[in-house]
Motif scaffolding. Structure first.
Motif, PDB file in Angstrom:
ATOM      1  N   SER A 188       0.556  -6.120 -11.744  1.00 60.75           N
ATOM      2  CA  SER A 188       1.660  -5.954 -10.800  1.00 60.75           C
ATOM      3  C   SER A 188       1.455  -4.692  -9.974  1.00 60.75           C
ATOM      4  O   SER A 188       0.671  -3.822 -10.326  1.00 60.75           O
ATOM      5  CB  SER A 188       2.982  -5.910 -11.554  1.00 60.75           C
ATOM      6  OG  SER A 188       3.237  -4.626 -12.076  1.00 60.75           O
ATOM      7  N   LYS A 189       2.217  -4.589  -8.894  1.00 60.46           N
ATOM      8  CA  LYS A 189       2.139  -3.405  -8.032  1.00 60.46           C
ATOM      9  C   LYS A 189       2.431  -2.138  -8.832  1.00 60.46           C
ATOM     10  O   LYS A 189       1.773  -1.118  -8.670  1.00 60.46           O
ATOM     11  CB  LYS A 189       3.151  -3.523  -6.891  1.00 60.46           C
ATOM     12  CG  LYS A 189       2.875  -4.599  -5.890  1.00 60.46           C
ATOM     13  CD  LYS A 189       3.939  -4.638  -4.827  1.00 60.46           C
ATOM     14  CE  LYS A 189       5.121  -5.459  -5.197  1.00 60.46           C
ATOM     15  NZ  LYS A 189       4.995  -6.869  -5.247  1.00 60.46           N
ATOM     16  N   TYR A 190       3.444  -2.226  -9.675  1.00 60.53           N
ATOM     17  CA  TYR A 190       3.873  -1.037 -10.405  1.00 60.53           C
ATOM     18  C   TYR A 190       2.869  -0.613 -11.464  1.00 60.53           C
ATOM     19  O   TYR A 190       2.682   0.575 -11.694  1.00 60.53           O
ATOM     20  CB  TYR A 190       5.269  -1.246 -10.993  1.00 60.53           C
ATOM     21  CG  TYR A 190       6.307  -1.316  -9.901  1.00 60.53           C
ATOM     22  CD1 TYR A 190       6.719  -0.173  -9.224  1.00 60.53           C
ATOM     23  CD2 TYR A 190       6.843  -2.534  -9.509  1.00 60.53           C
ATOM     24  CE1 TYR A 190       7.646  -0.238  -8.196  1.00 60.53           C
ATOM     25  CE2 TYR A 190       7.777  -2.607  -8.487  1.00 60.53           C
ATOM     26  CZ  TYR A 190       8.164  -1.450  -7.837  1.00 60.53           C
ATOM     27  OH  TYR A 190       9.076  -1.514  -6.821  1.00 60.53           O
ATOM     28  N   SER A 191       2.206  -1.556 -12.113  1.00 56.78           N
ATOM     29  CA  SER A 191       1.214  -1.155 -13.120  1.00 56.78           C
ATOM     30  C   SER A 191       0.026  -0.462 -12.453  1.00 56.78           C
ATOM     31  O   SER A 191      -0.515   0.503 -12.992  1.00 56.78           O
ATOM     32  CB  SER A 191       0.772  -2.345 -13.970  1.00 56.78           C
ATOM     33  OG  SER A 191       0.179  -3.347 -13.180  1.00 56.78           O
ATOM     34  N   VAL A 192      -0.358  -0.912 -11.283  1.00 46.46           N
ATOM     35  CA  VAL A 192      -1.444  -0.261 -10.539  1.00 46.46           C
ATOM     36  C   VAL A 192      -1.015   1.142 -10.122  1.00 46.46           C
ATOM     37  O   VAL A 192      -1.753   2.111 -10.304  1.00 46.46           O
ATOM     38  CB  VAL A 192      -1.852  -1.105  -9.308  1.00 46.46           C
ATOM     39  CG1 VAL A 192      -2.779  -0.322  -8.394  1.00 46.46           C
ATOM     40  CG2 VAL A 192      -2.490  -2.412  -9.727  1.00 46.46           C
ATOM     41  N   SER A 226      -2.152 -12.408  -1.767  1.00 50.69           N
ATOM     42  CA  SER A 226      -2.195 -11.354  -0.762  1.00 50.69           C
ATOM     43  C   SER A 226      -0.786 -11.222  -0.181  1.00 50.69           C
ATOM     44  O   SER A 226      -0.126 -12.220   0.087  1.00 50.69           O
ATOM     45  CB  SER A 226      -3.200 -11.722   0.334  1.00 50.69           C
ATOM     46  OG  SER A 226      -3.206 -10.747   1.349  1.00 50.69           O
ATOM     47  N   GLU A 227      -0.342  -9.980  -0.014  1.00 49.04           N
ATOM     48  CA  GLU A 227       1.017  -9.713   0.463  1.00 49.04           C
ATOM     49  C   GLU A 227       1.001  -8.830   1.696  1.00 49.04           C
ATOM     50  O   GLU A 227      -0.008  -8.230   2.028  1.00 49.04           O
ATOM     51  CB  GLU A 227       1.830  -8.983  -0.607  1.00 49.04           C
ATOM     52  CG  GLU A 227       2.007  -9.707  -1.892  1.00 49.04           C
ATOM     53  CD  GLU A 227       2.874  -8.923  -2.862  1.00 49.04           C
ATOM     54  OE1 GLU A 227       4.055  -8.667  -2.533  1.00 49.04           O
ATOM     55  OE2 GLU A 227       2.361  -8.556  -3.923  1.00 49.04           O
ATOM     56  N   ILE A 254       8.985   0.957  -3.014  1.00 51.01           N
ATOM     57  CA  ILE A 254       8.008   0.769  -4.091  1.00 51.01           C
ATOM     58  C   ILE A 254       7.443   2.111  -4.535  1.00 51.01           C
ATOM     59  O   ILE A 254       7.372   2.409  -5.727  1.00 51.01           O
ATOM     60  CB  ILE A 254       6.886  -0.188  -3.651  1.00 51.01           C
ATOM     61  CG1 ILE A 254       7.432  -1.616  -3.514  1.00 51.01           C
ATOM     62  CG2 ILE A 254       5.706  -0.154  -4.631  1.00 51.01           C
ATOM     63  CD1 ILE A 254       6.500  -2.575  -2.781  1.00 51.01           C
ATOM     64  N   LEU A 255       7.039   2.937  -3.575  1.00 46.95           N
ATOM     65  CA  LEU A 255       6.459   4.238  -3.905  1.00 46.95           C
ATOM     66  C   LEU A 255       7.478   5.161  -4.565  1.00 46.95           C
ATOM     67  O   LEU A 255       7.157   5.867  -5.519  1.00 46.95           O
ATOM     68  CB  LEU A 255       5.864   4.893  -2.662  1.00 46.95           C
ATOM     69  CG  LEU A 255       4.588   4.229  -2.138  1.00 46.95           C
ATOM     70  CD1 LEU A 255       4.218   4.800  -0.783  1.00 46.95           C
ATOM     71  CD2 LEU A 255       3.449   4.371  -3.120  1.00 46.95           C
TER      72      LEU A 255
END
Length: 98
Positions: A1-5, A62-63, A73-74
Motif C-alpha cells: 500500500s501507499k502507506y507501507s511504502v 497505476s494511479e 497522504i504525506l
C-alpha cells in the motif's frame, strides 16, 4: 500500500534527509493511455474519474493524484512538503520527516 511504502521511506530517511518523488496528476489519464496502448500485456481503466489503471499481464495498479490528495497522504504518513511543482501530467514533490 501507499502507506507501507511511505512508512519504510520515513524509517530509512535521515532526519535531515529529503524524499523527492513524482506522481501522475489528476489530469494525466489521457497521456497515460497514449503510452499504455503500446504495453504488450494490455491494460484496463478501472476508474476513469480516479485515473486507476490495471496492467493486465502483471495485475499492477497505476494511479494519479490531485495535489490535495498527495498532501493528505504525506501528512498522514508523517511528512512535511518542502517544495512542489506541477506540470500537465505530474506533481513533483520534495518532502522531509515531521
Amino acid at each position: 500500500s501507499k502507506y507501507s511504502v511511505l512508512t519504510e521511506v520515513k524509517r530509512i530517511l535521515k532526519n535531515n534527509g529529503k524524499f523527492i518523488f513524482s506522481v501522475f496528476s489528476e489530469n494525466a489519464l489521457p497521456f497515460r493511455e497514449e503510452t499504455y496502448k503500446y504495453y504488450e500485456g494490455g491494460y484496463s481503466v478501472i476508474d476513469r474519474e480516479k485515473g486507476l489503471v490495471r496492467f493486465n499481464k502483471s495485475n499492477a495498479i497505476s494511479e494519479q493524484f490531485s495535489k490535495s490528495e498527495i498532501n493528505d497522504i504525506l501528512q498522514k504518513a508523517g511528512f512535511l512538503i518542502d517544495d512542489s511543482m506541477s506540470g500537465e501530467m505530474f506533481h513533483l514533490i520534495s518532502c522531509s520527516k515531521k
